[in-house]
Enzyme design. Structure first.
Site, PDB file in Angstrom:
ATOM      1  N   TYR A   1      23.939  -0.700  67.194  1.00 25.43           N
ATOM      2  CA  TYR A   1      24.709  -1.325  66.102  1.00 25.43           C
ATOM      3  C   TYR A   1      25.727  -0.346  65.513  1.00 25.43           C
ATOM      4  CZ  TYR A   1      25.536  -3.177  61.376  1.00 25.43           C
ATOM      5  OH  TYR A   1      26.106  -3.613  60.207  1.00 25.43           O
TER       6      TYR A   1
HETATM    7  P1  NAP Z   1      24.470 -12.700  58.190  1.00 24.97           P
HETATM    8  O1  NAP Z   1      23.987 -13.228  56.890  1.00 24.97           O
HETATM    9  O2  NAP Z   1      23.538 -12.634  59.341  1.00 24.97           O
HETATM   10  O3  NAP Z   1      25.776 -13.516  58.634  1.00 24.97           O
HETATM   11  C1  NAP Z   1      26.362 -13.229  59.873  1.00 24.97           C
HETATM   12  C2  NAP Z   1      27.535 -14.172  60.100  1.00 24.97           C
HETATM   13  O4  NAP Z   1      28.052 -13.911  61.416  1.00 24.97           O
HETATM   14  C3  NAP Z   1      27.127 -15.625  60.034  1.00 24.97           C
HETATM   15  O5  NAP Z   1      28.105 -16.345  59.320  1.00 24.97           O
HETATM   16  C4  NAP Z   1      27.109 -16.041  61.488  1.00 24.97           C
HETATM   17  O6  NAP Z   1      27.521 -17.397  61.619  1.00 24.97           O
HETATM   18  C5  NAP Z   1      28.162 -15.138  62.128  1.00 24.97           C
HETATM   19  N1  NAP Z   1      27.883 -14.957  63.548  1.00 24.97           N
HETATM   20  C6  NAP Z   1      26.814 -14.324  64.103  1.00 24.97           C
HETATM   21  N2  NAP Z   1      26.851 -14.448  65.449  1.00 24.97           N
HETATM   22  C7  NAP Z   1      27.977 -15.166  65.731  1.00 24.97           C
HETATM   23  C8  NAP Z   1      28.565 -15.630  66.946  1.00 24.97           C
HETATM   24  N3  NAP Z   1      28.028 -15.427  68.150  1.00 24.97           N
HETATM   25  N4  NAP Z   1      29.711 -16.349  66.877  1.00 24.97           N
HETATM   26  C9  NAP Z   1      30.277 -16.617  65.674  1.00 24.97           C
HETATM   27  N5  NAP Z   1      29.772 -16.212  64.493  1.00 24.97           N
HETATM   28  C10 NAP Z   1      28.625 -15.499  64.531  1.00 24.97           C
HETATM   29  O7  NAP Z   1      25.076 -11.241  58.054  1.00 24.97           O
HETATM   30  P2  NAP Z   1      25.569 -10.370  56.789  1.00 24.97           P
HETATM   31  O8  NAP Z   1      24.428  -9.557  56.341  1.00 24.97           O
HETATM   32  O9  NAP Z   1      26.309 -11.202  55.833  1.00 24.97           O
HETATM   33  O10 NAP Z   1      26.573  -9.372  57.528  1.00 24.97           O
HETATM   34  C11 NAP Z   1      27.946  -9.656  57.649  1.00 24.97           C
HETATM   35  C12 NAP Z   1      28.657  -8.448  58.217  1.00 24.97           C
HETATM   36  O11 NAP Z   1      28.392  -7.315  57.376  1.00 24.97           O
HETATM   37  C13 NAP Z   1      28.201  -8.034  59.620  1.00 24.97           C
HETATM   38  O12 NAP Z   1      29.314  -7.620  60.376  1.00 24.97           O
HETATM   39  C14 NAP Z   1      27.263  -6.877  59.364  1.00 24.97           C
HETATM   40  O13 NAP Z   1      27.192  -5.994  60.455  1.00 24.97           O
HETATM   41  C15 NAP Z   1      27.917  -6.243  58.159  1.00 24.97           C
HETATM   42  N6  NAP Z   1      26.996  -5.436  57.339  1.00 24.97           N
HETATM   43  C16 NAP Z   1      25.925  -6.027  56.742  1.00 24.97           C
HETATM   44  C17 NAP Z   1      25.054  -5.243  55.985  1.00 24.97           C
HETATM   45  C18 NAP Z   1      23.837  -5.823  55.298  1.00 24.97           C
HETATM   46  O14 NAP Z   1      22.973  -5.036  54.852  1.00 24.97           O
HETATM   47  N7  NAP Z   1      23.723  -7.135  55.164  1.00 24.97           N
HETATM   48  C19 NAP Z   1      25.294  -3.870  55.845  1.00 24.97           C
HETATM   49  C20 NAP Z   1      26.392  -3.312  56.475  1.00 24.97           C
HETATM   50  C21 NAP Z   1      27.245  -4.108  57.213  1.00 24.97           C
HETATM   51  P3  NAP Z   1      26.621 -18.544  62.298  1.00 24.97           P
HETATM   52  O15 NAP Z   1      25.189 -18.197  62.072  1.00 24.97           O
HETATM   53  O16 NAP Z   1      27.085 -19.798  61.624  1.00 24.97           O
HETATM   54  O17 NAP Z   1      27.035 -18.487  63.720  1.00 24.97           O
END
Ligand code: NAP
Length: 248
Positions: free
Chosen positions: A156
């Site tokens: 990741y």
């Molecule tokens: P999340 O709640 O799991 O949401 C992920 C989003 O990505 C969902 O809207 C999902 O949409 C979409 N997605 C996943 N696979 C996909 C695919 N194959 N095609 C199209 N869309 C896809 O994640 P989050 O925690 O909000 O994280 C969002 C971003 O922030 C990510 O890039 C993550 O790496 C980054 N981030 C998160 C954290 C944390 O602690 N949460 C920390 C650092 C960075 P669907 O399910 O509708 O497909």
């Protein structure tokens, strides 16, 4: 309603959940016409309804970003639906954690496709148009573990480290033509995507000065800032919104 982004259009990938949903809501609240993408139609429609109920405008564009064709098709549909795309938020991402030796080739390909390849081809489709108009903003969502070596986060973290470098490369490439490219680097944040981590999210967050996980809205505020003219002199920056983890 604030109108700082009125007259602009924004595409937010992964807008059906967590940070992406909060970013879509925040940009719409500033007056942007928002297209949000994801695979889950029901959640996408709900976000659109929420934005409209708050007085904003939004549309859901279903998209699976598991290959370049999916990314290119999303970009084209966003241009059709919005007329133009002024702001692109590359937020969709997946984050499987675990020992390097447990990761499969399929895991590797999925992580690099969704976290690196999809943003790459979205930018390839959308940045030239922004540059042609002399204005645009691209915000990539990276992670604090793109810059810190952490056990079980090699796959990741390395994919997001590629996105950090792309942020700087694209700032150099498109910045002279008016397109600002920046990144927000969240620390542990409470979202649907991290819900299964339970207390281990708190344990990760405890290492930072803030000592707690962030909220999706706290990350979205930084994304919204970078989308506006308040950030007009900010190019190629990676803004940590991580409770101070990068500092210690
Ligand atoms: P999340 O709640 O799991 O949401 C992920 C989003 O990505 C969902 O809207 C999902 O949409 C979409 N997605 C996943 N696979 C996909 C695919 N194959 N095609 C199209 N869309 C896809 O994640 P989050 O925690 O909000 O994280 C969002 C971003 O922030 C990510 O890039 C993550 O790496 C980054 N981030 C998160 C954290 C944390 O602690 N949460 C920390 C650092 C960075 P669907 O399910 O509708 O497909």
């Amino acid at each position: 309603m604030t109108t700082e982004l009125s007259g602009t259009s924004a595409l937010v990938t992964g807008g059906t959940s967590g940070i992406g949903r909060a970013a879509a809501v925040a940009l719409a609240a500033l007056g942007a016409h928002v297209a949000l993408s994801g695979r889950d139609e029901a959640r996408g429609d709900q976000v659109v309804q929420d934005i409209r109920a708050a007085g904003g405008t939004a549309v859901f564009l279903p998209a699976d970003l598991r290959d370049a064709a999916g990314a290119r098709s999303l970009a084209r549909r966003a241009k059709e639906a919005l007329g133009k795309v002024d702001v692109l938020v590359n937020n969709a991402g997946i984050f499987p954690f675990g020992p390097t030796e447990k990761m499969t080739e399929e895991d590797f390909d999925s992580v690099y496709t969704i976290n690196v390849k999809a943003p790459f081809f979205l930018v390839a489709e959308l940045a030239p148009d922004m540059a042609g108009r002399g204005k645009g903003a691209i915000i990539n969502v990276t992670t604090v573990v793109a810059e810190l070596g952490m056990a079980d986060m090699s796959l990741y973290g390395s994919s997001k480290a590629a996105l950090v470098l792309l942020t700087k490369s694209w700032a150099a490439e498109y910045g002279p033509r008016g397109v600002r490219v920046n990144a927000v680097s969240p620390g542990p944040t409470r979202t649907e995507g991290t819900a299964a981590m339970g207390e281990s999210l708190d344990a990760l967050a405890a290492a930072a000065p803030a000592g707690r996980p962030g909220s999706a809205e706290e990350i979205a505020d930084a994304i919204a800032y970078l989308a506006t003219d308040r950030a007009s002199f900010v190019h190629g920056a990676v803004l940590p919104v991580d409770g101070g983890r990068i500092a210690v």
